[in-house]
Design an enzyme around this catalytic site. Structure first.
Site, mmCIF file in Angstrom:
data_model
loop_
_atom_site.group_PDB
_atom_site.id
_atom_site.type_symbol
_atom_site.label_atom_id
_atom_site.label_comp_id
_atom_site.label_asym_id
_atom_site.label_seq_id
_atom_site.Cartn_x
_atom_site.Cartn_y
_atom_site.Cartn_z
ATOM 1 N N ASN A 6 5.823 11.687 5.318
ATOM 2 C CA ASN A 6 4.369 11.668 5.151
ATOM 3 C C ASN A 6 3.842 10.382 5.784
ATOM 4 O O ASN A 6 4.029 9.299 5.243
ATOM 5 C CB ASN A 6 4.055 11.715 3.643
ATOM 6 C CG ASN A 6 2.574 11.564 3.353
ATOM 7 O OD1 ASN A 6 1.743 11.609 4.251
ATOM 8 N ND2 ASN A 6 2.254 11.376 2.073
ATOM 9 N N PHE A 7 3.208 10.529 6.943
ATOM 10 C CA PHE A 7 2.728 9.338 7.676
ATOM 11 C C PHE A 7 1.476 8.734 7.041
ATOM 12 O O PHE A 7 1.082 7.633 7.400
ATOM 13 C CB PHE A 7 2.397 9.699 9.127
ATOM 14 C CG PHE A 7 3.601 9.976 10.008
ATOM 15 C CD1 PHE A 7 4.892 9.750 9.571
ATOM 16 C CD2 PHE A 7 3.416 10.443 11.321
ATOM 17 C CE1 PHE A 7 5.988 9.997 10.401
ATOM 18 C CE2 PHE A 7 4.502 10.687 12.153
ATOM 19 C CZ PHE A 7 5.788 10.464 11.701
ATOM 20 N N LYS A 8 0.809 9.480 6.172
ATOM 21 C CA LYS A 8 -0.462 9.030 5.582
ATOM 22 C C LYS A 8 -1.448 8.642 6.702
ATOM 23 O O LYS A 8 -1.457 9.318 7.731
ATOM 24 C CB LYS A 8 -0.222 7.899 4.584
ATOM 25 C CG LYS A 8 0.862 8.282 3.568
ATOM 26 C CD LYS A 8 0.992 7.337 2.417
ATOM 27 C CE LYS A 8 2.094 7.826 1.494
ATOM 28 N NZ LYS A 8 2.262 6.997 0.317
ATOM 29 N N HIS A 88 -1.206 15.272 -3.761
ATOM 30 C CA HIS A 88 -0.607 13.940 -3.612
ATOM 31 C C HIS A 88 -1.384 12.928 -4.450
ATOM 32 O O HIS A 88 -2.608 13.009 -4.576
ATOM 33 C CB HIS A 88 -0.606 13.526 -2.136
ATOM 34 C CG HIS A 88 0.201 12.287 -1.903
ATOM 35 N ND1 HIS A 88 -0.293 11.037 -2.167
ATOM 36 C CD2 HIS A 88 1.475 12.116 -1.492
ATOM 37 C CE1 HIS A 88 0.652 10.138 -1.906
ATOM 38 N NE2 HIS A 88 1.735 10.771 -1.499
ATOM 39 N N GLU A 157 6.734 12.625 -7.751
ATOM 40 C CA GLU A 157 6.527 11.291 -7.196
ATOM 41 C C GLU A 157 5.815 10.417 -8.229
ATOM 42 O O GLU A 157 4.580 10.498 -8.356
ATOM 43 C CB GLU A 157 5.639 11.361 -5.948
ATOM 44 C CG GLU A 157 6.157 12.231 -4.841
ATOM 45 C CD GLU A 157 5.485 11.882 -3.521
ATOM 46 O OE1 GLU A 157 6.172 11.372 -2.635
ATOM 47 O OE2 GLU A 157 4.268 12.069 -3.408
ATOM 48 N N GLY A 163 5.016 3.479 -2.616
ATOM 49 C CA GLY A 163 4.632 2.328 -1.802
ATOM 50 C C GLY A 163 4.894 0.983 -2.452
ATOM 51 O O GLY A 163 4.428 -0.042 -1.960
ATOM 52 N N SER A 193 9.045 5.409 -2.770
ATOM 53 C CA SER A 193 9.915 4.325 -2.296
ATOM 54 C C SER A 193 11.331 4.779 -1.920
ATOM 55 O O SER A 193 12.295 4.045 -2.139
ATOM 56 C CB SER A 193 9.962 3.180 -3.313
ATOM 57 O OG SER A 193 8.687 2.562 -3.402
#
Ligand code: PGA
Length: 234
Positions: A6-8, A88, A157, A163, A193
């Protein structure tokens, strides 16, 4: 195993293309039988010549129309994209999506036959309230979601692990995944993470069917190394 990146709000159309070239070449040489997915930002959605599932990080529950700033089905169909992240934590907690919004989006894209990675996870204060509160919170996030949908993949998650470099212990991941597996008979990913150093231990857990990777997916070498950890299950 499913390994998803997931590049966000990172990477551009050009850097995504370069990344996909390198990743595609790596995968064709290594011949993994895992499913590799990449969720680039909307501006980088495209077709790529690689055995990689391309998904959208978000879309609005519409074919097209007057929804300034959003993309809908028509913009995804241009590239044959039928995979979507829904729920998300950044969309829930930063962008204010409610469970109702999420259910509406889920039902719309389910009706289109999309593969949906549906994310759930608890904030730190819930985690600190004990395991009953934690499971209750996760169950609320599953409320209204068709858990029998065969395009469903769930990603657990924990918000406090996203993060931050923090992760639950593997014992905790196993416990929570085992409890979730009693409710959901669909693939269950762990996210938060995940990095080359912990991917092997996480993917070795019997109730983990893969990982959803944010920060560490931005470095192609780290993402490759996470993919190489998939053969850890005994
Ligand atoms: P992270 O993000 O790997 O940077 O913690 C995971 C995610 O948000 O899906």
């Amino acid at each position: 195993m499913i390994v998803a990146a997931n590049f966000k709000t990172n990477m551009t159309r050009q850097s995504t293309r370069e990344y996909m070239d390198v990743l595609g070449a790596f995968l064709s040489k290594a011949q993994y039988d895992d499913t590799i997915m990449v969720f680039p930002p909307a501006t980088a959605l495209d077709r790529f010549d690689a055995d990689i599932v391309i998904g959208a990080q978000n879309a609005y529950a519409t074919r097209n129309g007057a929804y300034t700033g959003e993309i809908g089905l028509e913009q995804l169909e241009e590239f044959d994209i039928n995979t979507l992240l829904i729920g998300h934590s950044e969309r829930r907690h930063v962008l204010g999506e409610t469970q109702e919004d999420i259910i509406h989006k889920f039902n719309f894209f389910k009706a289109q036959g999309f593969k949906i990675i549906y994310c759930i996870g608890e904030p730190i204060e819930i985690r600190e309230s004990g395991s009953d509160a934690l499971m209750e919170y996760l169950e609320c996030q599953l409320d209204g979601i068709d858990l029998g949908y065969d395009g469903l993949i769930v990603a657990y998650e924990p918000v406090w692990a996203i993060g931050t470099g923090l992760t639950p212990s593997t014992d905790d991941v196993l416990l929570i995944h085992n409890a979730l597996k009693k409710m959901i008979q669909r693939p269950l990913l762990y996210g938060g993470s995940v990095k080359p150093e912990n991917a092997k231990a996480i993917m070795a857990l019997s109730s983990v069917d893969g990982v959803l990777v944010g920060g560490a997916s931005l470095k192609i070498d780290d993402f490759k190394s996470i993919i190489q950890s998939t053969d850890s299950r005994i």
